[in-house]
Design an enzyme around this catalytic site. Sequence first.
Site, PDB file in Angstrom:
ATOM      1  CE  LYS A 179      13.353   3.711   7.931  1.00  0.00           C
ATOM      2  NZ  LYS A 179      12.634   2.847   9.026  1.00  0.00           N
TER       3      LYS A 179
ATOM      4  CD  GLU B 191       8.640  -0.427  -2.333  1.00  0.00           C
ATOM      5  OE1 GLU B 191       7.699   0.244  -1.928  1.00  0.00           O
ATOM      6  OE2 GLU B 191       8.407  -1.734  -1.883  1.00  0.00           O
ATOM      7  CG  ASP B 192       6.394   3.034   0.756  1.00  0.00           C
ATOM      8  OD1 ASP B 192       6.744   2.007   0.249  1.00  0.00           O
ATOM      9  OD2 ASP B 192       5.869   2.790   1.926  1.00  0.00           O
TER      10      ASP B 192
ATOM     11  CE  LYS C 273      -3.368  -2.028   3.175  1.00  0.00           C
ATOM     12  NZ  LYS C 273      -4.238  -1.886   4.569  1.00  0.00           N
ATOM     13  N   GLY C 274       2.089   1.028   0.535  1.00  0.00           N
ATOM     14  CA  GLY C 274       3.114   2.430   0.984  1.00  0.00           C
ATOM     15  C   GLY C 274       2.816   3.310  -0.004  1.00  0.00           C
TER      16      GLY C 274
ATOM     17  CG  ASP D  72       1.900   1.046   7.697  1.00  0.00           C
ATOM     18  OD1 ASP D  72       2.899   0.865   7.123  1.00  0.00           O
ATOM     19  OD2 ASP D  72       1.359   0.040   8.219  1.00  0.00           O
TER      20      ASP D  72
ATOM     21  CG  ASP E 297      13.346  -1.559   6.344  1.00  0.00           C
ATOM     22  OD1 ASP E 297      14.545  -1.193   6.844  1.00  0.00           O
ATOM     23  OD2 ASP E 297      12.671  -1.929   7.049  1.00  0.00           O
TER      24      ASP E 297
HETATM   25  C1  PRP Z   1       7.161  -1.881   2.964  1.00  0.00           C
HETATM   26  C2  PRP Z   1       7.301  -0.639   1.931  1.00  0.00           C
HETATM   27  C3  PRP Z   1       8.048  -1.629   0.988  1.00  0.00           C
HETATM   28  C4  PRP Z   1       8.834  -2.648   1.996  1.00  0.00           C
HETATM   29  C5  PRP Z   1      10.155  -2.388   2.156  1.00  0.00           C
HETATM   30  O1  PRP Z   1       5.846  -2.421   2.768  1.00  0.00           O
HETATM   31  O2  PRP Z   1       6.208  -0.455   1.356  1.00  0.00           O
HETATM   32  O3  PRP Z   1       7.256  -2.200  -0.017  1.00  0.00           O
HETATM   33  O4  PRP Z   1       8.240  -2.575   3.415  1.00  0.00           O
HETATM   34  O5  PRP Z   1      10.826  -3.169   3.084  1.00  0.00           O
HETATM   35  P1  PRP Z   1      12.106  -4.178   2.621  1.00  0.00           P
HETATM   36  O6  PRP Z   1      13.036  -3.382   1.693  1.00  0.00           O
HETATM   37  O7  PRP Z   1      12.711  -4.511   4.061  1.00  0.00           O
HETATM   38  O8  PRP Z   1      11.676  -5.269   1.692  1.00  0.00           O
HETATM   39  P2  PRP Z   1       4.986  -3.241   3.963  1.00  0.00           P
HETATM   40  O9  PRP Z   1       5.432  -4.756   3.829  1.00  0.00           O
HETATM   41  O10 PRP Z   1       5.303  -2.691   5.128  1.00  0.00           O
HETATM   42  O11 PRP Z   1       3.462  -3.134   3.300  1.00  0.00           O
HETATM   43  P3  PRP Z   1       2.794  -1.811   3.114  1.00  0.00           P
HETATM   44  O12 PRP Z   1       3.408  -0.987   1.960  1.00  0.00           O
HETATM   45  O13 PRP Z   1       1.512  -2.354   2.729  1.00  0.00           O
HETATM   46  O14 PRP Z   1       2.711  -0.916   4.234  1.00  0.00           O
END
Ligand code: PRP
Length: 184
Positions: A136, A104-105, A48-49, A164, A108
Site C-alpha cells: 500500500k 510477507e502478505d 500469521k498473515g 485479517d 503497510d
Molecule cells: C501485518 C502483516 C505484516 C505487517 C505489515 O501483520 O502481516 O507483517 O502487518 O505492517 P507494517 O508494514 O505497518 O509493519 P500483523 O502485525 O497484523 O500480524 P498478523 O500477520 O499476525 O496478522
Amino acid sequence: MGSSEIPAEIERVLLDEETIQARVCQLAAQIGADYAEIDNLVLVGVLKGAFIFLSDLARNLTVPHEVDFIALSSYNRGVVSTGAVRLIMDTRGNVTGRNVLIVEDILDTGYTLDYLIRAFQARNPASLRTCVFISKPERHEVDLSIDYLGFETPDEWLVGYGLDYADRFRTLPYIGVLKQEVYE
Ligand code: PRP
C-alpha cells in the site's frame, strides 16, 4: 459458510481468486528463474498473515527450497501503527550462509519488513531478498525496496488471503475490502 458466499462485512472483492492465483504463478516462475543456479534457498514466511501466500508460492516453485517461519507483532497495532515490532517466534533453522527470501502478505508502513531485513542481515545470510504480496504505497513510512511484489493497492482495510480483521477472514480465497463501519 461456503467459500462462494461473500460475508456481509465485505464491501467488495478487490482481487479475485483467479487473479491472485495467476499472479502467484508468475511470481513463482520469476523466483524460480532467479534462483535456478542457486541452492540453499529458504523461504521465511512471516506469521500469521503470510501462511496462505507462502503455501501457494512454495507449491508453485520448481526450484529446491526449504520453508521456515518467523512470527512478529506490532506493539499497539490498531488503525495507527507505532512502528515498534516484537519478535514472538524465531525461525527454527539458522539462516547464516543461506539464501533467504522473506515472504510477507502485506507491506503497510514498512516497519515490520524493515525490522526483519535488519535482523536477517545481522545473521550473515548468503543473500537476502523480499517477496511481498500486497503493498500500500500511500501508507509507507519506511523506504524499502521489494524484490518480488504481487500487487499495489489503495489504502483500504483488506481481508482474505491471509489478511485479517481481528483474526477473522484470513482464509477467504480472494482479497476483499472491509466495510468501513466494521472497524470504525
Ligand atoms: C501485518 C502483516 C505484516 C505487517 C505489515 O501483520 O502481516 O507483517 O502487518 O505492517 P507494517 O508494514 O505497518 O509493519 P500483523 O502485525 O497484523 O500480524 P498478523 O500477520 O499476525 O496478522
